[in-house]
Design an enzyme around this catalytic site. Structure first.
Site, short mmCIF file in Angstrom:
data_model
loop_
_atom_site.label_atom_id
_atom_site.label_comp_id
_atom_site.label_asym_id
_atom_site.label_seq_id
_atom_site.Cartn_x
_atom_site.Cartn_y
_atom_site.Cartn_z
N GLY A 14 0.79 -1.23 0.00
CA GLY A 14 0.00 0.00 0.00
C GLY A 14 0.82 1.28 0.00
O GLY A 14 0.34 2.33 0.45
N ASN A 16 1.58 3.05 -2.56
CA ASN A 16 0.85 4.00 -3.41
C ASN A 16 -0.37 4.56 -2.69
O ASN A 16 -0.66 5.75 -2.77
CB ASN A 16 0.44 3.34 -4.73
CG ASN A 16 1.57 3.32 -5.73
OD1 ASN A 16 1.90 4.34 -6.32
ND2 ASN A 16 2.19 2.17 -5.91
N LEU A 87 -5.07 -6.80 -6.95
CA LEU A 87 -4.71 -7.85 -7.89
C LEU A 87 -5.86 -8.70 -8.41
O LEU A 87 -5.66 -9.60 -9.21
CB LEU A 87 -3.63 -8.76 -7.26
CG LEU A 87 -2.36 -7.99 -6.85
CD1 LEU A 87 -1.31 -8.96 -6.33
CD2 LEU A 87 -1.80 -7.15 -7.99
N ASN A 104 -6.65 2.42 -12.73
CA ASN A 104 -5.63 1.47 -12.26
C ASN A 104 -4.23 2.01 -12.55
O ASN A 104 -4.05 2.80 -13.49
CB ASN A 104 -5.80 0.14 -12.99
CG ASN A 104 -4.82 -0.92 -12.52
OD1 ASN A 104 -4.58 -1.08 -11.33
ND2 ASN A 104 -4.24 -1.65 -13.47
N HIS A 106 -0.45 0.46 -13.49
CA HIS A 106 0.24 -0.76 -13.87
C HIS A 106 1.74 -0.45 -13.96
O HIS A 106 2.13 0.56 -14.56
CB HIS A 106 -0.28 -1.27 -15.22
CG HIS A 106 0.31 -2.59 -15.60
ND1 HIS A 106 -0.14 -3.78 -15.04
CD2 HIS A 106 1.33 -2.92 -16.42
CE1 HIS A 106 0.59 -4.77 -15.51
NE2 HIS A 106 1.49 -4.28 -16.35
N ASP A 147 -5.88 -4.87 -17.73
CA ASP A 147 -4.91 -3.93 -18.31
C ASP A 147 -5.23 -3.46 -19.73
O ASP A 147 -4.33 -3.07 -20.46
CB ASP A 147 -3.50 -4.54 -18.29
CG ASP A 147 -3.10 -4.95 -16.90
OD1 ASP A 147 -3.48 -4.27 -15.93
OD2 ASP A 147 -2.38 -5.97 -16.76
N GLU A 176 5.73 5.94 -9.67
CA GLU A 176 4.33 5.84 -9.24
C GLU A 176 4.02 6.88 -8.16
O GLU A 176 3.01 7.59 -8.25
CB GLU A 176 4.04 4.43 -8.72
CG GLU A 176 4.13 3.39 -9.82
CD GLU A 176 3.79 1.98 -9.37
OE1 GLU A 176 3.31 1.21 -10.20
OE2 GLU A 176 4.03 1.64 -8.19
C1 GAR Z 1 2.65 -1.21 -7.73
O1 GAR Z 1 3.90 -1.22 -8.33
C2 GAR Z 1 1.55 -1.33 -8.79
O2 GAR Z 1 1.89 -0.74 -10.01
C3 GAR Z 1 1.45 -2.82 -8.93
O3 GAR Z 1 1.55 -3.31 -7.63
C4 GAR Z 1 2.44 -2.46 -6.89
C5 GAR Z 1 1.81 -2.16 -5.54
O4 GAR Z 1 2.73 -1.52 -4.71
N1 GAR Z 1 0.21 -3.18 -9.56
C6 GAR Z 1 0.10 -4.22 -10.41
O5 GAR Z 1 1.03 -4.96 -10.69
C7 GAR Z 1 -1.30 -4.40 -11.01
N2 GAR Z 1 -1.25 -5.30 -12.13
P1 GAR Z 1 2.26 -0.83 -3.36
O6 GAR Z 1 1.42 -1.86 -2.59
O7 GAR Z 1 3.52 -0.50 -2.64
O8 GAR Z 1 1.46 0.38 -3.71
#
Ligand code: GAR
Length: 195
Positions: A14, A16, A87, A104, A106, A147, A176
């Site tokens: 989490g 992000n 996910l 979303n 990615h 996606d 991100e």
């Molecule tokens: C992020 O890098 C996001 O882009 C990816 O999961 C990570 C979560 O990080 N999402 C995917 O791969 C979706 N297909 P976080 O929990 O530290 O935010």
């Protein structure tokens, strides 16, 4: 002035979600009012608690065999849904309830390195194995396929000979954290007509 309520969906750490929560603390028009998570041990639940944001832990049955999640989102008056490392594939009933209002992130330059199974470290391992010279992030709308929704923004980073999946993951996280919250804000400002 109308306030737009957002729900963040996340399945893991989490980081992000944290950046988005922090970014909108100072906003009078956009508020993070709910965190939705599908994993009881996910750190994002601790983050929500520390930030005093209610969280909703959902099961597969809640998500795929009932309208419970959509009903909860309506009860929090959610206007936009943000997937930040979530996910599970979003079911049609949620897409119908929030048309063009689910965003979303990615961790690659879609349409490359997207689709089922392409998440988190799997993506970075595939990018490094293919000896790509660059990668990046894609912020996009969500439709019923993994996606494939309309792209809102992409940001790039170069990959050097010495990069590993781990260092690439760090660089991608930096992109991100830097771009996602402001991209959400811009999107909501430009697409909130009629709400
Ligand atoms: C992020 O890098 C996001 O882009 C990816 O999961 C990570 C979560 O990080 N999402 C995917 O791969 C979706 N297909 P976080 O929990 O530290 O935010």
């Amino acid at each position: 002035m109308k306030v737009y309520n957002i729900a963040i969906f996340a399945s893991g750490d989490g980081s992000n979600a944290q950046k988005i929560i922090e970014y909108f603390k100072g906003s009078s028009t956009i508020k993070v009012v709910l965190v939705v998570c599908n994993k009881p041990t996910a750190n994002v639940l601790n983050r929500a608690k520390n930030e005093n944001i209610p969280s909703l832990l959902i099961s597969r049955a809640d998500f795929y065999e009932s309208n419970r999640v959509t009903e909860q989102l309506h009860s929090y008056n959610i206007d936009f849904v943000i997937l930040a490392g979530f996910l599970w594939l979003i079911p049609q009933n949620l897409i119908t309830a929030f048309p063009d209002k689910i965003i979303n992130i990615h961790p690659a330059l879609l349409p490359a390195y997207g689709g089922k199974g392409m998440y988190g470290m799997n993506v970075h391992e595939a990018v490094i194995a293919a000896r790509e010279k660059e990668s990046g992030i894609t912020i996009h709308l969500v439709n019923e396929k993994y996606d494939e929704g309309k792209i809102i923004e992409q940001h790039r980073c170069s990959i050097s000979e010495t990069d590993t999946p781990q260092t690439l993951a760090q660089n991608i996280h930096q992109l991100e954290h830097r771009y996602f919250p402001a991209a959400i804000e811009r999107f909501i400002q430009n697409n909130s007509n009629g709400i």
